[in-house]
Design a protein around this motif. Structure first.
Motif, PDB file in Angstrom:
ATOM      1  N   ILE A 108       8.386  17.294  -2.119  1.00 38.04           N
ATOM      2  CA  ILE A 108       8.708  16.393  -3.215  1.00 38.04           C
ATOM      3  C   ILE A 108       8.214  14.997  -2.853  1.00 38.04           C
ATOM      4  CG2 ILE A 108      10.566  15.226  -4.494  1.00 38.04           C
ATOM      5  CD1 ILE A 108      10.366  18.056  -5.355  1.00 38.04           C
ATOM      6  N   PHE A 109       7.418  14.396  -3.714  1.00 39.23           N
ATOM      7  CA  PHE A 109       7.001  13.005  -3.563  1.00 39.23           C
ATOM      8  C   PHE A 109       7.783  12.179  -4.589  1.00 39.23           C
ATOM      9  CE2 PHE A 109       3.175  15.126  -1.858  1.00 39.23           C
ATOM     10  CZ  PHE A 109       3.067  14.458  -0.647  1.00 39.23           C
ATOM     11  N   ALA A 110       8.496  11.169  -4.114  1.00 41.02           N
ATOM     12  CA  ALA A 110       9.328  10.358  -4.995  1.00 41.02           C
ATOM     13  C   ALA A 110       8.955   8.884  -4.840  1.00 41.02           C
ATOM     14  CB  ALA A 110      10.803  10.568  -4.664  1.00 41.02           C
ATOM     15  N   ASP A 111       8.591   8.254  -5.949  1.00 41.77           N
ATOM     16  CA  ASP A 111       8.181   6.847  -5.936  1.00 41.77           C
ATOM     17  C   ASP A 111       9.308   5.992  -6.524  1.00 41.77           C
ATOM     18  OD1 ASP A 111       6.805   4.496  -5.750  1.00 41.77           O
ATOM     19  OD2 ASP A 111       5.210   5.040  -7.150  1.00 41.77           O
TER      20      ASP A 111
ATOM     21  N   GLY B  61       0.794  -1.231   0.000  1.00 40.77           N
ATOM     22  CA  GLY B  61       0.000   0.000   0.000  1.00 40.77           C
ATOM     23  C   GLY B  61       0.821   1.273   0.000  1.00 40.77           C
ATOM     24  N   LYS B  62       2.153   1.138  -0.157  1.00 48.16           N
ATOM     25  CA  LYS B  62       3.032   2.321  -0.086  1.00 48.16           C
ATOM     26  C   LYS B  62       2.705   3.347  -1.159  1.00 48.16           C
ATOM     27  CE  LYS B  62       6.864   0.129  -0.835  1.00 48.16           C
ATOM     28  NZ  LYS B  62       6.233  -1.150  -1.225  1.00 48.16           N
ATOM     29  N   THR B  63       2.642   2.906  -2.412  1.00 46.69           N
ATOM     30  CA  THR B  63       2.412   3.843  -3.516  1.00 46.69           C
ATOM     31  C   THR B  63       1.001   4.419  -3.446  1.00 46.69           C
ATOM     32  OG1 THR B  63       4.042   2.794  -4.958  1.00 46.69           O
ATOM     33  CG2 THR B  63       2.325   4.063  -6.030  1.00 46.69           C
ATOM     34  N   THR B  64       0.036   3.610  -3.008  1.00 49.83           N
ATOM     35  CA  THR B  64      -1.330   4.121  -2.825  1.00 49.83           C
ATOM     36  C   THR B  64      -1.337   5.241  -1.791  1.00 49.83           C
ATOM     37  OG1 THR B  64      -2.342   2.019  -3.427  1.00 49.83           O
ATOM     38  CG2 THR B  64      -3.687   3.532  -2.134  1.00 49.83           C
ATOM     39  N   LEU B  65      -0.639   5.033  -0.670  1.00 51.80           N
ATOM     40  CA  LEU B  65      -0.570   6.061   0.369  1.00 51.80           C
ATOM     41  C   LEU B  65       0.117   7.313  -0.154  1.00 51.80           C
ATOM     42  CD1 LEU B  65      -1.001   7.092   3.207  1.00 51.80           C
ATOM     43  CD2 LEU B  65       1.044   5.832   3.936  1.00 51.80           C
ATOM     44  N   LEU B  66       1.218   7.141  -0.879  1.00 54.49           N
ATOM     45  CA  LEU B  66       1.916   8.295  -1.454  1.00 54.49           C
ATOM     46  C   LEU B  66       0.986   9.072  -2.380  1.00 54.49           C
ATOM     47  CD1 LEU B  66       5.027   9.349  -1.528  1.00 54.49           C
ATOM     48  CD2 LEU B  66       4.961   8.479  -3.865  1.00 54.49           C
ATOM     49  N   SER B  67       0.218   8.357  -3.190  1.00 55.42           N
ATOM     50  CA  SER B  67      -0.703   8.997  -4.142  1.00 55.42           C
ATOM     51  C   SER B  67      -1.817   9.750  -3.427  1.00 55.42           C
ATOM     52  CB  SER B  67      -1.293   7.942  -5.077  1.00 55.42           C
ATOM     53  OG  SER B  67      -0.270   7.322  -5.840  1.00 55.42           O
ATOM     54  N   ILE B  68      -2.258   9.230  -2.285  1.00 55.58           N
ATOM     55  CA  ILE B  68      -3.285   9.915  -1.488  1.00 55.58           C
ATOM     56  C   ILE B  68      -2.710  11.188  -0.868  1.00 55.58           C
ATOM     57  CG2 ILE B  68      -4.628   9.741   0.653  1.00 55.58           C
ATOM     58  CD1 ILE B  68      -5.173   6.807  -0.119  1.00 55.58           C
ATOM     59  N   LEU B  69      -1.511  11.087  -0.310  1.00 53.82           N
ATOM     60  CA  LEU B  69      -0.873  12.254   0.307  1.00 53.82           C
ATOM     61  C   LEU B  69      -0.602  13.347  -0.719  1.00 53.82           C
ATOM     62  CD1 LEU B  69       1.707  10.473   2.650  1.00 53.82           C
ATOM     63  CD2 LEU B  69      -0.480  11.483   3.289  1.00 53.82           C
ATOM     64  N   ALA B  70      -0.342  12.926  -1.961  1.00 52.25           N
ATOM     65  CA  ALA B  70      -0.051  13.888  -3.032  1.00 52.25           C
ATOM     66  C   ALA B  70      -1.313  14.427  -3.704  1.00 52.25           C
ATOM     67  CB  ALA B  70       0.848  13.241  -4.069  1.00 52.25           C
ATOM     68  N   GLY B  71      -2.477  13.928  -3.305  1.00 54.46           N
ATOM     69  CA  GLY B  71      -3.723  14.412  -3.894  1.00 54.46           C
ATOM     70  C   GLY B  71      -4.029  13.822  -5.248  1.00 54.46           C
ATOM     71  N   ILE B  72      -3.342  12.730  -5.621  1.00 55.02           N
ATOM     72  CA  ILE B  72      -3.624  12.063  -6.891  1.00 55.02           C
ATOM     73  C   ILE B  72      -4.826  11.134  -6.737  1.00 55.02           C
ATOM     74  CG2 ILE B  72      -2.704  10.447  -8.612  1.00 55.02           C
ATOM     75  CD1 ILE B  72       0.084  11.586  -7.932  1.00 55.02           C
ATOM     76  N   LEU B  73      -4.919  10.474  -5.582  1.00 54.40           N
ATOM     77  CA  LEU B  73      -6.074   9.634  -5.243  1.00 54.40           C
ATOM     78  C   LEU B  73      -6.808  10.248  -4.066  1.00 54.40           C
ATOM     79  CD1 LEU B  73      -4.509   6.025  -5.331  1.00 54.40           C
ATOM     80  CD2 LEU B  73      -5.915   7.109  -7.101  1.00 54.40           C
TER      81      LEU B  73
END
Length: 214
Positions: A155-158, A35-47
């Motif tokens: 900066i969000f880095a995946d 769930g790491k990338t999902t969480l990152l995407s939520i924090l970044a406002g993408i999801l």
């Protein structure tokens, strides 16, 4: 966060409660599918999360309309992806310049500022190279320069070093460290790469959609 496909519900994140400090390098680590990338995407406002709230720079981004959120991301957030996401037909300079253009910077000024950023990441002699003529590490540094256009606060880095060799990976790690410690930028990184651990201020480990250690 719950994904829905037809009548099937798939829980991905459960009861996440997380605070991220300004100017910190914060790692999200865990096995694939945790769930790491999902969480990152939520924090970044993408999801948008199924439930709960996300506050970024003091604003509840879960309450923003799409156009407000897009503008907020453009003004405050930079993204770095494992796959670089560069425009293949544009030079390194043009790839960074276009990010300034999107933020309303005039073409002449954008070109100067893009060249300065590329010089800062050690690519001052590669301005007119197409992505196909750059190494993986050089492409990632172009991507970082592009993410820095307009001085974002976060900066969000995946997985920014996943596809890089040891030397290129270390160069990218040093740039991310400099961003946080010299420019006060908050850097949130999803990674499996143990090479990044020494520069982290904090590490959050996720497994099965839950925070295990923080």
């Amino acid at each position: 966060m719950v994904y829905q496909s037809g009548h099937q519900l798939t829980p991905v994140l459960h009861g996440i409660n997380l605070s991220i400090q300004t100017g910190h390098i914060h790692l999200l680590m865990g096995p694939s599918g945790s769930g790491k990338t999902t969480l990152l995407s939520i924090l970044a406002g993408i999801l948008t999360p199924t439930s709960g709230k996300v506050f970024v720079l003091g604003q509840d981004i879960t309450q923003m309309k799409k156009n407000e959120l897009a503008r907020f991301r453009l003004n405050n957030i930079g993204f770095v992806f494992q796959s670089f996401n560069l425009f293949p037909a544009l030079t390194a300079l043009e790839n960074v310049e276009i990010a300034f253009n999107l933020k309303g910077v005039a073409t002449k000024d954008a070109k100067v500022r893009a060249a300065k950023l590329l010089d800062e990441v050690g690519l001052g002699d590669r301005l007119n190279f197409l992505p196909q003529n750059l190494s993986g590490g050089q492409k990632q540094r172009v991507a970082i320069a592009r993410a820095l256009a307009g001085d974002p606060k976060i900066i969000f880095a995946d997985e920014p070093t996943a596809s890089l060799d040891s030397q290129s990976g270390q160069q990218v790690i040093k740039i991310l460290y400099k961003l946080a410690k010299q420019k006060g930028c908050t850097v949130m990184i999803v990674t499996h790469d143990p090479r990044i651990i020494p520069i982290a201020d904090r590490i959050t480990k996720i497994e099965d959609g839950r925070i295990q250690t923080d």
